[in-house]
Design a protein around this motif. Structure first.
Motif, PDB file in Angstrom:
ATOM      1  N   SER A 145       0.827  -1.216   0.000  1.00 46.70           N
ATOM      2  CA  SER A 145       0.000   0.000   0.000  1.00 46.70           C
ATOM      3  C   SER A 145       0.860   1.265   0.000  1.00 46.70           C
ATOM      4  N   PHE A 146       2.165   1.116   0.302  1.00 42.40           N
ATOM      5  CA  PHE A 146       3.086   2.255   0.279  1.00 42.40           C
ATOM      6  C   PHE A 146       3.794   2.388  -1.063  1.00 42.40           C
ATOM      7  N   TYR A 177      13.652  -3.621   3.323  1.00 42.48           N
ATOM      8  CA  TYR A 177      13.854  -2.504   2.398  1.00 42.48           C
ATOM      9  C   TYR A 177      15.047  -1.619   2.775  1.00 42.48           C
ATOM     10  N   ARG A 178      16.034  -2.178   3.451  1.00 49.24           N
ATOM     11  CA  ARG A 178      17.257  -1.411   3.728  1.00 49.24           C
ATOM     12  C   ARG A 178      18.159  -1.385   2.506  1.00 49.24           C
ATOM     13  N   THR A 179      17.939  -2.329   1.617  1.00 50.61           N
ATOM     14  CA  THR A 179      18.651  -2.364   0.350  1.00 50.61           C
ATOM     15  C   THR A 179      17.698  -2.882  -0.720  1.00 50.61           C
ATOM     16  N   ASP A 180      17.878  -2.424  -1.931  1.00 47.32           N
ATOM     17  CA  ASP A 180      17.043  -2.889  -3.025  1.00 47.32           C
ATOM     18  C   ASP A 180      17.679  -4.057  -3.759  1.00 47.32           C
ATOM     19  N   VAL A 181      18.910  -4.365  -3.411  1.00 44.74           N
ATOM     20  CA  VAL A 181      19.641  -5.438  -4.082  1.00 44.74           C
ATOM     21  C   VAL A 181      19.653  -6.662  -3.173  1.00 44.74           C
TER      22      VAL A 181
END
Length: 132
Positions: free
Chosen positions: A46-47, A75-79
């Protein structure tokens, strides 16, 4: 038949039928850790963030997620760790799940679960006693 019934009635043991269906429809496998947990991404929250989830091998316990995957899940990293070639630092110990409540849990000398006496207080610390 046993696996089928477990997937219908137990959420703590692997994945449920609903999770299996959602993963089949929306999930893109991102990777797997050394414990056999499988990580997925797909859809959005939802975000507006990509939805991420893990299917545990065995019982569902969040302490089974190693540090590299934990950062990705939150979600501290996208990788994801497989694409990042994540390697723990030399000083980091191998990941272990939370052992509280098991026979392998830490029990310091003098605790109720271990025979023996607590070590006597030494140094500049004085233990509090009632009436002082």
């Amino acid at each position: 038949m046993k696996q089928f019934l477990l997937q219908i009635f137990t959420w703590w043991n692997g994945q449920t039928m609903g999770t299996r269906f959602f993963t089949w429809r929306n999930g893109k496998r991102v990777g797997e850790d050394e414990a056999g947990n499988v990580y997925y991404e797909g859809g959005t929250t939802s975000f507006g963030l990509p939805r991420r989830w893990v299917i545990y091998k065995g019982y569902a316990d969040a302490s089974k997620i190693p540090a590299g995957w934990h950062g990705w899940m939150h979600y501290r990293t996208d990788v994801a760790p497989p694409k990042d070639n994540y390697k723990p630092a030399d000083w980091q110990l191998p990941h272990r799940e939370n052992l509280t409540g098991t026979s392998a849990a830490y029990r310091p000398p003098g605790s109720i679960a271990v025979a023996g006496e607590r070590p006597r207080v030494t140094g500049d610390y004085d233990a509090w006693t009632p009436g002082n």
